[in-house]
Design a protein around this motif. Structure first.
Motif, PDB file in Angstrom:
ATOM      1  N   SER A 125       0.843  -1.199   0.000  1.00  0.00           N
ATOM      2  CA  SER A 125       0.000   0.000   0.000  1.00  0.00           C
ATOM      3  C   SER A 125       0.878   1.250   0.000  1.00  0.00           C
ATOM      4  N   HIS A 126       0.321   2.332  -0.499  1.00  0.00           N
ATOM      5  CA  HIS A 126       1.046   3.608  -0.585  1.00  0.00           C
ATOM      6  C   HIS A 126       0.079   4.751  -0.313  1.00  0.00           C
ATOM      7  N   PRO A 127       0.124   5.341   0.864  1.00  0.00           N
ATOM      8  CA  PRO A 127      -0.716   6.511   1.137  1.00  0.00           C
ATOM      9  C   PRO A 127      -0.140   7.741   0.439  1.00  0.00           C
ATOM     10  N   ARG A 147      -7.438  11.585   1.538  1.00  0.00           N
ATOM     11  CA  ARG A 147      -6.278  11.382   0.685  1.00  0.00           C
ATOM     12  C   ARG A 147      -6.381  10.019   0.013  1.00  0.00           C
ATOM     13  N   ALA A 148      -5.813   9.927  -1.167  1.00  0.00           N
ATOM     14  CA  ALA A 148      -5.800   8.642  -1.858  1.00  0.00           C
ATOM     15  C   ALA A 148      -4.790   7.710  -1.195  1.00  0.00           C
ATOM     16  N   VAL A 149      -5.146   6.443  -1.161  1.00  0.00           N
ATOM     17  CA  VAL A 149      -4.222   5.380  -0.778  1.00  0.00           C
ATOM     18  C   VAL A 149      -4.277   4.335  -1.877  1.00  0.00           C
ATOM     19  N   VAL A 150      -3.120   4.026  -2.442  1.00  0.00           N
ATOM     20  CA  VAL A 150      -3.067   3.057  -3.539  1.00  0.00           C
ATOM     21  C   VAL A 150      -2.668   1.699  -2.990  1.00  0.00           C
ATOM     22  N   LEU A 151      -3.544   0.728  -3.157  1.00  0.00           N
ATOM     23  CA  LEU A 151      -3.200  -0.661  -2.864  1.00  0.00           C
ATOM     24  C   LEU A 151      -2.734  -1.312  -4.159  1.00  0.00           C
TER      25      LEU A 151
END
Length: 286
Positions: A125-127, A147-151
């Protein structure tokens, strides 16, 4: 939004207690999404405990992981890779593991090489949140709200592990998206990694000319805000994503050469067209 178990992530091992890791721990605590947090860091874990971000500190990554339900890798990218190798033999069945790295593929490669069956519950994951400040003192329980968090789920992942992590991020206010790890690194080289390099380079160029700070307006201040971030951290990110970052650099260089060429020719129409291409994109998310 998926349901989360009553105990959330249970007992959490937080490996990295700076801005991002500390903020994640603070958010979990604010929303009642963990039982307690065990912190490990080579430098600031004691300060994180003093601030209430972690409940106890461990002397090693292996000790931090023992008895936990969830492992969160929140150090710089290269350190997360080393940490994942160290804890691989300490993981037990059913543990959820995630990383908060800005670059995904190096960590994914280590996970696939070292975790064996546990890779099924390693969900990258990347917040998309941060600050030019660093350390546990900068931690903010609200950092991830809206905020977007990319899994970047792996084909090997258990569906319930992905669903649990997505639900946790949503509960702390984030907007969850999914991207394959390689696509994540390609896109974030363009929208984050190389732009940070530009900010550092621009700030250095202006600084070498000894421009008085009193003359700097909001335009330059905005453009170079992220140059106040940690150079060590950003060197680590750029070196962890060299190929995509250099490809982004080449595209940027092409645009700058076109702008310089139009200026040298005195071609106003061409220059306006080049600037307008950037303006159209930027106005699209104002």
């Amino acid at each position: 939004m998926a349901d989360t178990p009553a105990r959330g992530l249970g007992r959490v091992a937080l490996l990295g207690t700076g801005l991002i890791g500390g903020s994640f721990a603070a958010a979990l605590k604010r929303h009642g999404l963990c039982l307690d947090v065990v912190g490990y860091s080579t430098g600031d874990a004691a300060r994180a405990r003093d601030l209430g971000l972690v409940d106890e500190i461990a002397a090693s990554p292996e000790a931090a992981v023992a008895g936990c339900d969830t492992v969160v890798l929140a150090a710089p990218v290269s350190a997360n890779c080393d940490l994942l190798e160290r804890i691989a033999s300490s993981l037990r069945a059913g543990m959820l593991v995630t990383d908060l790295s800005s670059v995904k593929m190096p960590v994914v490669r280590v996970a696939r090489e070292r975790l064996g069956q546990h890779v099924a519950r390693f969900v990258p994951s990347h917040p998309i949140a941060g600050s030019e400040r660093s350390g546990p003192e900068a931690a903010d329980a609200s950092l991830f709200e809206d905020r977007a968090v990319v899994l970047s789920p792996l084909p090997e992942n258990d569906a319930d592990a992905v669903a649990l992590l997505a639900a946790i991020w949503e509960r702390i206010g984030a907007r969850v998206m999914q991207l394959p790890a390689d696509e994540h690194d390609r896109l974030y080289a363009q929208v984050s990694h190389w732009p940070h390099a530009i900010a550092f380079g621009l700030a250095a160029a202006v600084g070498r000319d000894d421009v008085p700070a009193a003359l700097v307006g909001p335009g330059l201040a905005d453009l170079t805000r992220t140059a106040a971030s940690s150079p060590e951290l950003w060197a680590d990110i750029l070196l962890s994503n060299v190929g995509p970052a250099l490809a982004a650099a080449a595209r940027f260089r092409q645009e700058m050469k076109a702008i310089e060429s139009a200026m040298r020719r005195g071609d106003r129409d061409a220059l306006v067209a080049l600037l307008e291409a950037g303006a159209r994109w930027r106005r699209g998310f104002q």
